[in-house]
Design a protein around this motif. Structure first.
Motif, PDB file in Angstrom:
ATOM      1  N   VAL A  53      -8.860  -8.642  -0.169  1.00 55.88           N
ATOM      2  CA  VAL A  53      -8.563  -9.323  -1.441  1.00 55.88           C
ATOM      3  C   VAL A  53      -8.022 -10.722  -1.161  1.00 55.88           C
ATOM      4  CG1 VAL A  53      -7.021  -9.296  -3.440  1.00 55.88           C
ATOM      5  CG2 VAL A  53      -8.232  -7.233  -2.780  1.00 55.88           C
ATOM      6  N   ALA A  54      -7.171 -10.855  -0.139  1.00 62.50           N
ATOM      7  CA  ALA A  54      -6.599 -12.166   0.192  1.00 62.50           C
ATOM      8  C   ALA A  54      -7.679 -13.139   0.665  1.00 62.50           C
ATOM      9  CB  ALA A  54      -5.532 -12.005   1.267  1.00 62.50           C
ATOM     10  N   ARG A  55      -8.725 -12.624   1.326  1.00 57.18           N
ATOM     11  CA  ARG A  55      -9.830 -13.477   1.763  1.00 57.18           C
ATOM     12  C   ARG A  55     -10.735 -13.878   0.614  1.00 57.18           C
ATOM     13  NH1 ARG A  55     -10.255  -9.569   5.856  1.00 57.18           N
ATOM     14  NH2 ARG A  55     -11.983  -8.639   4.731  1.00 57.18           N
ATOM     15  N   GLY A  56     -10.618 -13.177  -0.506  1.00 62.12           N
ATOM     16  CA  GLY A  56     -11.460 -13.493  -1.652  1.00 62.12           C
ATOM     17  C   GLY A  56     -12.693 -12.623  -1.748  1.00 62.12           C
ATOM     18  N   ASP A  57     -12.747 -11.546  -0.966  1.00 64.76           N
ATOM     19  CA  ASP A  57     -13.879 -10.623  -1.053  1.00 64.76           C
ATOM     20  C   ASP A  57     -13.848  -9.909  -2.407  1.00 64.76           C
ATOM     21  OD1 ASP A  57     -14.392 -11.386   1.510  1.00 64.76           O
ATOM     22  OD2 ASP A  57     -13.701  -9.541   2.450  1.00 64.76           O
ATOM     23  N   THR A  58     -14.988  -9.419  -2.805  1.00 66.70           N
ATOM     24  CA  THR A  58     -15.051  -8.698  -4.078  1.00 66.70           C
ATOM     25  C   THR A  58     -14.720  -7.226  -3.829  1.00 66.70           C
ATOM     26  OG1 THR A  58     -17.410  -8.351  -3.765  1.00 66.70           O
ATOM     27  CG2 THR A  58     -16.749 -10.245  -5.109  1.00 66.70           C
ATOM     28  N   VAL A  59     -13.468  -6.912  -4.021  1.00 63.07           N
ATOM     29  CA  VAL A  59     -12.978  -5.546  -3.874  1.00 63.07           C
ATOM     30  C   VAL A  59     -12.396  -5.142  -5.220  1.00 63.07           C
ATOM     31  CG1 VAL A  59     -11.374  -4.053  -2.632  1.00 63.07           C
ATOM     32  CG2 VAL A  59     -12.420  -5.982  -1.453  1.00 63.07           C
ATOM     33  N   PRO A  60     -12.815  -3.995  -5.754  1.00 68.82           N
ATOM     34  CA  PRO A  60     -12.243  -3.567  -7.038  1.00 68.82           C
ATOM     35  C   PRO A  60     -10.726  -3.367  -6.915  1.00 68.82           C
ATOM     36  CG  PRO A  60     -14.157  -2.227  -6.457  1.00 68.82           C
ATOM     37  CD  PRO A  60     -13.839  -3.074  -5.279  1.00 68.82           C
ATOM     38  N   MET A  61     -10.000  -3.908  -7.872  1.00 65.03           N
ATOM     39  CA  MET A  61      -8.541  -3.838  -7.797  1.00 65.03           C
ATOM     40  C   MET A  61      -8.024  -2.415  -7.899  1.00 65.03           C
ATOM     41  SD  MET A  61      -7.594  -6.722  -6.993  1.00 65.03           S
ATOM     42  CE  MET A  61      -5.842  -6.689  -7.182  1.00 65.03           C
ATOM     43  N   HIS A  62      -8.741  -1.548  -8.614  1.00 71.47           N
ATOM     44  CA  HIS A  62      -8.285  -0.163  -8.696  1.00 71.47           C
ATOM     45  C   HIS A  62      -8.381   0.528  -7.342  1.00 71.47           C
ATOM     46  CE1 HIS A  62     -12.627   0.336  -9.285  1.00 71.47           C
ATOM     47  NE2 HIS A  62     -12.461   1.555  -8.800  1.00 71.47           N
ATOM     48  N   THR A  63      -9.356   0.123  -6.521  1.00 72.20           N
ATOM     49  CA  THR A  63      -9.481   0.683  -5.174  1.00 72.20           C
ATOM     50  C   THR A  63      -8.302   0.257  -4.315  1.00 72.20           C
ATOM     51  OG1 THR A  63     -11.880   0.585  -5.372  1.00 72.20           O
ATOM     52  CG2 THR A  63     -10.988   0.832  -3.162  1.00 72.20           C
ATOM     53  N   VAL A  64      -7.916  -0.998  -4.437  1.00 71.33           N
ATOM     54  CA  VAL A  64      -6.779  -1.513  -3.675  1.00 71.33           C
ATOM     55  C   VAL A  64      -5.488  -0.828  -4.127  1.00 71.33           C
ATOM     56  CG1 VAL A  64      -5.449  -3.575  -3.101  1.00 71.33           C
ATOM     57  CG2 VAL A  64      -7.928  -3.728  -3.331  1.00 71.33           C
ATOM     58  N   ALA A  65      -5.311  -0.718  -5.429  1.00 73.78           N
ATOM     59  CA  ALA A  65      -4.102  -0.078  -5.956  1.00 73.78           C
ATOM     60  C   ALA A  65      -4.019   1.381  -5.534  1.00 73.78           C
ATOM     61  CB  ALA A  65      -4.066  -0.191  -7.474  1.00 73.78           C
ATOM     62  N   LEU A  66      -5.137   2.080  -5.570  1.00 77.61           N
ATOM     63  CA  LEU A  66      -5.162   3.480  -5.169  1.00 77.61           C
ATOM     64  C   LEU A  66      -4.855   3.630  -3.675  1.00 77.61           C
ATOM     65  CD1 LEU A  66      -5.733   6.399  -6.029  1.00 77.61           C
ATOM     66  CD2 LEU A  66      -8.116   6.007  -5.427  1.00 77.61           C
ATOM     67  N   ALA A  67      -5.432   2.770  -2.848  1.00 78.39           N
ATOM     68  CA  ALA A  67      -5.181   2.830  -1.403  1.00 78.39           C
ATOM     69  C   ALA A  67      -3.718   2.522  -1.089  1.00 78.39           C
ATOM     70  CB  ALA A  67      -6.098   1.859  -0.664  1.00 78.39           C
ATOM     71  N   LEU A  68      -3.152   1.549  -1.790  1.00 76.84           N
ATOM     72  CA  LEU A  68      -1.734   1.219  -1.579  1.00 76.84           C
ATOM     73  C   LEU A  68      -0.829   2.375  -1.982  1.00 76.84           C
ATOM     74  CD1 LEU A  68      -1.649  -2.496  -2.743  1.00 76.84           C
ATOM     75  CD2 LEU A  68      -1.198  -1.635  -0.448  1.00 76.84           C
ATOM     76  N   GLU A  69      -1.139   3.013  -3.089  1.00 76.93           N
ATOM     77  CA  GLU A  69      -0.319   4.140  -3.544  1.00 76.93           C
ATOM     78  C   GLU A  69      -0.459   5.339  -2.605  1.00 76.93           C
ATOM     79  OE1 GLU A  69       2.516   5.967  -5.870  1.00 76.93           O
ATOM     80  OE2 GLU A  69       1.915   3.886  -5.718  1.00 76.93           O
ATOM     81  N   GLN A  70      -1.672   5.594  -2.121  1.00 76.90           N
ATOM     82  CA  GLN A  70      -1.866   6.688  -1.155  1.00 76.90           C
ATOM     83  C   GLN A  70      -1.086   6.409   0.120  1.00 76.90           C
ATOM     84  OE1 GLN A  70      -6.122   6.899  -0.746  1.00 76.90           O
ATOM     85  NE2 GLN A  70      -6.293   8.516  -2.286  1.00 76.90           N
ATOM     86  N   ALA A  71      -1.107   5.177   0.586  1.00 74.90           N
ATOM     87  CA  ALA A  71      -0.362   4.823   1.792  1.00 74.90           C
ATOM     88  C   ALA A  71       1.134   4.967   1.570  1.00 74.90           C
ATOM     89  CB  ALA A  71      -0.707   3.393   2.216  1.00 74.90           C
ATOM     90  N   ARG A  72       1.619   4.526   0.411  1.00 78.39           N
ATOM     91  CA  ARG A  72       3.049   4.637   0.113  1.00 78.39           C
ATOM     92  C   ARG A  72       3.484   6.093   0.066  1.00 78.39           C
ATOM     93  NH1 ARG A  72       6.473   5.856  -3.681  1.00 78.39           N
ATOM     94  NH2 ARG A  72       4.878   6.355  -5.211  1.00 78.39           N
ATOM     95  N   LEU A  73       2.712   6.915  -0.613  1.00 76.27           N
ATOM     96  CA  LEU A  73       3.053   8.334  -0.697  1.00 76.27           C
ATOM     97  C   LEU A  73       2.984   9.014   0.664  1.00 76.27           C
ATOM     98  CD1 LEU A  73       1.340   9.418  -4.021  1.00 76.27           C
ATOM     99  CD2 LEU A  73       3.777   9.323  -3.534  1.00 76.27           C
ATOM    100  N   SER A  74       2.007   8.652   1.480  1.00 80.54           N
ATOM    101  CA  SER A  74       1.885   9.237   2.813  1.00 80.54           C
ATOM    102  C   SER A  74       3.100   8.905   3.673  1.00 80.54           C
ATOM    103  CB  SER A  74       0.620   8.736   3.508  1.00 80.54           C
ATOM    104  OG  SER A  74      -0.514   9.185   2.829  1.00 80.54           O
ATOM    105  N   VAL A  75       3.532   7.656   3.623  1.00 79.70           N
ATOM    106  CA  VAL A  75       4.707   7.250   4.399  1.00 79.70           C
ATOM    107  C   VAL A  75       5.960   7.936   3.867  1.00 79.70           C
ATOM    108  CG1 VAL A  75       6.185   5.275   4.952  1.00 79.70           C
ATOM    109  CG2 VAL A  75       3.711   5.070   5.155  1.00 79.70           C
ATOM    110  N   GLU A  76       6.059   8.051   2.550  1.00 83.05           N
ATOM    111  CA  GLU A  76       7.218   8.712   1.947  1.00 83.05           C
ATOM    112  C   GLU A  76       7.278  10.193   2.336  1.00 83.05           C
ATOM    113  OE1 GLU A  76       8.552   9.680  -2.574  1.00 83.05           O
ATOM    114  OE2 GLU A  76       7.835   7.643  -2.177  1.00 83.05           O
ATOM    115  N   ILE A  77       6.144  10.869   2.321  1.00 80.02           N
ATOM    116  CA  ILE A  77       6.107  12.281   2.706  1.00 80.02           C
ATOM    117  C   ILE A  77       6.402  12.434   4.192  1.00 80.02           C
ATOM    118  CG2 ILE A  77       4.562  14.268   2.979  1.00 80.02           C
ATOM    119  CD1 ILE A  77       3.280  13.386   0.302  1.00 80.02           C
TER     120      ILE A  77
END
Length: 97
Positions: A53-77
């Motif tokens: 996303v920072a490079r300007g590639d076309t990545v759906p924002m919901h995919t980024v948000a979902l991946a970030l939330e999965q990573a956060r939950l994984s680290v929390e668990i």
């Protein structure tokens, strides 16, 4: 017009057997190692999507948000598992024999 991308990876993840069910003979250390590897993979995927996303590639924002939330939950668990393991270790060490 936006194109709706199918959610095939989620369906495949639900259909796939869990790692614990696939290999019941593995030890506790191997189970922890594979769990930490899965956490690391989720964090790396989230980092890669954020970088895209920072490079300007076309990545759906919901995919980024979902991946970030999965990573956060994984680290929390993983942190909660660590805390519980340390509590169990302390209980064993203070046990009277």
């Amino acid at each position: 017009m936006a194109v709706i991308v199918p959610v095939a990876p989620v369906a495949q993840a639900l259909a796939a057997p869990s790692p614990a069910a696939a290999a019941p003979a593995q030890g506790f250390g191997a189970l922890l190692t594979s769990g930490l590897a899965a956490v690391d993979a989720r964090v790396a995927r989230a980092d890669a999507l954020v970088a895209a996303v920072a490079r300007g590639d076309t990545v759906p924002m919901h995919t980024v948000a979902l991946a970030l939330e999965q990573a956060r939950l994984s680290v929390e668990i993983a942190a909660e598992v660590r805390t519980r393991m340390l509590e169990a270790y302390r209980d064993f060490m203070t046990m009277q024999v």
